[in-house]
Design a protein around this motif. Structure first.
Motif, PDB file in Angstrom:
ATOM      1  N   GLY A 127       0.811  -1.209   0.000  1.00 34.25           N
ATOM      2  CA  GLY A 127       0.000   0.000   0.000  1.00 34.25           C
ATOM      3  C   GLY A 127       0.846   1.260   0.000  1.00 34.25           C
ATOM      4  O   GLY A 127       0.541   2.230  -0.709  1.00 34.25           O
ATOM      5  N   ARG A 128       1.933   1.261   0.795  1.00 33.85           N
ATOM      6  CA  ARG A 128       2.812   2.425   0.806  1.00 33.85           C
ATOM      7  C   ARG A 128       3.523   2.595  -0.535  1.00 33.85           C
ATOM      8  O   ARG A 128       3.698   3.712  -1.021  1.00 33.85           O
ATOM      9  CB  ARG A 128       3.851   2.272   1.921  1.00 33.85           C
ATOM     10  N   ALA A 129       3.946   1.480  -1.122  1.00 35.83           N
ATOM     11  CA  ALA A 129       4.626   1.563  -2.419  1.00 35.83           C
ATOM     12  C   ALA A 129       3.710   2.170  -3.470  1.00 35.83           C
ATOM     13  O   ALA A 129       4.146   2.988  -4.293  1.00 35.83           O
ATOM     14  CB  ALA A 129       5.094   0.175  -2.854  1.00 35.83           C
ATOM     15  N   LEU A 160      11.193   2.726   0.926  1.00 33.73           N
ATOM     16  CA  LEU A 160      11.485   1.293   0.846  1.00 33.73           C
ATOM     17  C   LEU A 160      12.188   0.987  -0.470  1.00 33.73           C
ATOM     18  O   LEU A 160      11.969   1.645  -1.486  1.00 33.73           O
ATOM     19  CB  LEU A 160      10.220   0.453   1.000  1.00 33.73           C
ATOM     20  N   LEU A 161      13.030  -0.007  -0.407  1.00 32.58           N
ATOM     21  CA  LEU A 161      13.711  -0.551  -1.583  1.00 32.58           C
ATOM     22  C   LEU A 161      13.469  -2.049  -1.608  1.00 32.58           C
ATOM     23  O   LEU A 161      13.451  -2.696  -0.564  1.00 32.58           O
ATOM     24  CB  LEU A 161      15.215  -0.288  -1.540  1.00 32.58           C
ATOM     25  N   ALA A 177      12.756  -4.829 -14.228  1.00 31.95           N
ATOM     26  CA  ALA A 177      11.772  -4.689 -13.152  1.00 31.95           C
ATOM     27  C   ALA A 177      10.922  -5.949 -13.102  1.00 31.95           C
ATOM     28  O   ALA A 177      10.616  -6.546 -14.136  1.00 31.95           O
ATOM     29  CB  ALA A 177      10.895  -3.460 -13.372  1.00 31.95           C
ATOM     30  N   LEU A 178      10.551  -6.344 -11.894  1.00 31.61           N
ATOM     31  CA  LEU A 178       9.787  -7.585 -11.717  1.00 31.61           C
ATOM     32  C   LEU A 178       8.300  -7.377 -11.959  1.00 31.61           C
ATOM     33  O   LEU A 178       7.598  -8.308 -12.351  1.00 31.61           O
ATOM     34  CB  LEU A 178      10.030  -8.141 -10.311  1.00 31.61           C
ATOM     35  N   LEU A 181      12.719  -2.191  -7.019  1.00 30.31           N
ATOM     36  CA  LEU A 181      11.732  -1.164  -6.685  1.00 30.31           C
ATOM     37  C   LEU A 181      12.360  -0.132  -5.758  1.00 30.31           C
ATOM     38  O   LEU A 181      13.075  -0.486  -4.821  1.00 30.31           O
ATOM     39  CB  LEU A 181      10.520  -1.811  -6.008  1.00 30.31           C
ATOM     40  N   MET A 182      12.070   1.145  -6.021  1.00 27.00           N
ATOM     41  CA  MET A 182      12.609   2.220  -5.198  1.00 27.00           C
ATOM     42  C   MET A 182      11.512   3.266  -5.003  1.00 27.00           C
ATOM     43  O   MET A 182      11.112   3.941  -5.958  1.00 27.00           O
ATOM     44  CB  MET A 182      13.835   2.856  -5.867  1.00 27.00           C
TER      45      MET A 182
END
Length: 566
Positions: A384-386, A428-429, A401-402, A443-444
């Motif tokens: 959710g934060r991402a 987050l990473l 990228a996945l 992801l960044m």
């Protein structure tokens, strides 16, 4: 020798269609030339197959030339049937002595017969298959397009009609006839007298509908989605050979397809975008089996008339692909940090060191753990934060990228979280495995209201804890055209290089090309070049467009997103 004659005959058919298409378009805009051709289609005169000096016929011939160049079987069948019927009518028309006496009729007859003969001689060249759903789709597009186009044209005629006494049904019949046939006699419809530009507009709509139906009938099939058994086999290969390529794990994207070498020891992961089969990174698996996987992939592209391309191949992978007839173009460089050699000491690392110290004094803390060690509830919060911290509505990435986060199958991925002094999450990473001792950035994301330097602080913490988590190398972001930015800013750079750098700097306002390079360069990484491979120079614009679409830089607008914005 027979194969050479077959290829020559096929190329003759393609060039015939190209020439006829060009002459038709030339006749459509050059009135005197077009009228001369049309006179040869009247009375006792004839022109070769498809030569009518019309705009629609010109587009039709060029479309067939494109599909024939891609060796599509359906286009060959259509040309063979239509040209064969035309040749029979031509032969019957040549029976009267008056018709045979005109030399231009013999020229037209011989050209048409030559084209038909070339089709027969080159039949083995046209093996590319289409999608099985194409006939139904083309029929649906034709029916729906005619109905919608007829209504739209009837409304246009109603608004602009200068006469009175006609019903809407009569106006709809008039418009429908013009949409279907590109012509209509005003004498047959009393009370309907639209301006000339209205008829031209309806004709253009009809031509576009015709091309749309052709596209639906001849479009290339899409690659199938990644099957569970393919994913399981890929994971097995990655467990054995995953340390060879930092982008290997991204082959597990489920919007990709996979083709295997005959031995099953290697595979090529790809995705079809706009008729271009884009392979991502190097082949997966044993290096000795790479040629078999590449040959199988190229055979599949020929079978379906796809344009082959490779995005993000390493120098080693690009060399193997080049042996199979592909040309290479350097895309940029991948930033790789050797954790054993990395140090924050020295003047070159002063900026990074200051940023990390500033963030550390502000009370930020870092948490590093594998995805498999994160509970389901916590992972839902992280996802959710991402999504909340994502900039823009488009998820970018394809070869590096996945495309997913929190999948149970990706338990060995690494999550790096950053919390402020109050314990609130700020960034987050997520990293995917690169063999047993490496990580590759996937992801960044960070809260835009947080302090600057968080990402640097997180990456430095990950590198400093490398021994604890058992990693020796970390792959960071990809810097497109890095050498241009680096060499273009040096003293003595040539005018062409400076112009190229200025152009890329301009596009960096939207695509962050230069900022990604500078964000990676601050870690003093090892730069590993990555390449784009393609078969023909003429196909490079289409390959570039498909690659931009796959990476998310170009997105076709969707009705649902437009409605949400409104």
């Amino acid at each position: 020798m027979g194969m050479v004659r077959t290829a020559v005959a096929a190329n003759f058919a393609v060039w015939y269609l190209r020439l006829v298409g060009f002459l038709n378009l030339l006749g459509a805009v050059w009135l005197s030339f077009g009228n001369s051709i049309r006179r040869h289609n009247a009375n006792d005169f004839f022109t070769p197959y498809l030569l009518t000096a019309g705009f629609t016929s010109g587009l039709f011939a060029l479309f067939l030339a494109i599909t024939m160049r891609r060796r599509k079987r359906a286009a060959w069948i259509l040309n063979l049937v239509v040209c064969g019927l035309f040749l029979l009518v031509f032969a019957a028309a040549m029976v009267p002595a008056d018709t045979r006496s005109h030399p231009q009729n013999w020229i037209a007859f011989l050209l048409t017969a030559g084209f038909f003969t070339a089709l027969l001689a080159g039949r083995r060249e046209f093996r590319a298959k289409g999608d099985r759903a194409n006939p139904k789709l083309a029929a649906a597009v034709a029916v729906g397009g005619v109905a919608f186009g007829g209504l739209l044209a009837a409304a246009l005629v109603t608004v602009t009609n200068t006469s009175k006494g006609s019903t809407f049904g009569e106006r709809f019949a008039y418009a429908l006839l013009r949409v279907v046939s590109l012509a209509g006699s005003d004498n047959d419809f009393i009370g309907i007298t639209p301006p000339g530009w209205v008829n031209v507009t309806i004709n253009v709509m009809s031509a576009l509908l015709f091309l749309l139906v052709l596209y639906a009938a001849f479009r290339s099939p899409r690659g199938r989605a990644l099957l569970p058994q393919d994913e399981a086999r890929l994971r097995e290969l990655l467990g054995r050979y995953g340390d060879r390529d930092s982008l290997g794990y991204f082959a597990l994207r489920r919007d990709k397809s996979v083709v295997w070498s005959p031995s099953g020891k290697s595979a090529v992961a790809y995705r079809v975008v706009g008729g271009v089969s884009i392979a991502s990174g190097d082949p997966i698996g044993d290096l000795e089996a790479w040629p078999g996987a590449i040959e199988a992939w190229l055979a599949e592209t020929r079978e379906h008339a796809w344009i082959p391309a490779v995005m993000g191949a390493s120098e080693e992978g690009g060399t193997v692909y080049a042996r199979h007839g592909l040309d290479a173009l350097e895309l940029g460089d991948e930033a790789i940090v050797d954790t054993g050699e990395f140090t924050l000491e020295g003047r070159a690392m002063r900026t990074v060191r200051q940023a990390c110290n500033r963030v550390k004094r502000a009370g930020y803390t870092i948490r590093i753990r594998r995805h498999e060690d994160i509970s389901e509830a916590e992972m839902e919060e992280l996802i959710g934060r991402a999504d909340q911290w994502r900039y823009g509505v488009t998820e970018r990435g394809f070869s590096m990228a996945l495309g997913r986060l929190g999948d149970p199958a990706d338990g060995r991925c690494m999550m790096v979280e950053c919390y402020d002094a109050e314990g609130a999450p700020r960034a987050l990473l997520s990293f995917v495995p690169w063999g047993p001792e490496g990580l590759s950035l996937d992801l960044m994301r960070r809260d835009r209201d947080s302090d600057n330097g968080l990402i640097e602080y997180m990456i430095i913490n990950l590198i400093e804890r490398a021994d604890q988590i058992g990693i020796t190398q970390v792959s960071l972001n990809f810097a497109a055209f890095r050498s241009v930015f680096e060499r273009g800013s040096r003293l003595g750079a040539g005018p062409v290089l400076r112009l190229w750098r200025s152009l890329l700097t301009f596009f960096s306002r939207w695509w962050q090309l230069e900022s990604l390079y500078r964000a990676n360069a601050k870690y003093r990484p090892i730069w590993e070049p990555r390449y784009l491979l393609f078969a023909k120079n003429s196909e490079l614009p289409r390959v570039g467009l498909a690659s931009a679409r796959a990476e998310g830089f170009l997105v076709a607008p969707r009705l649902s997103s437009l409605l949400r914005r409104r």
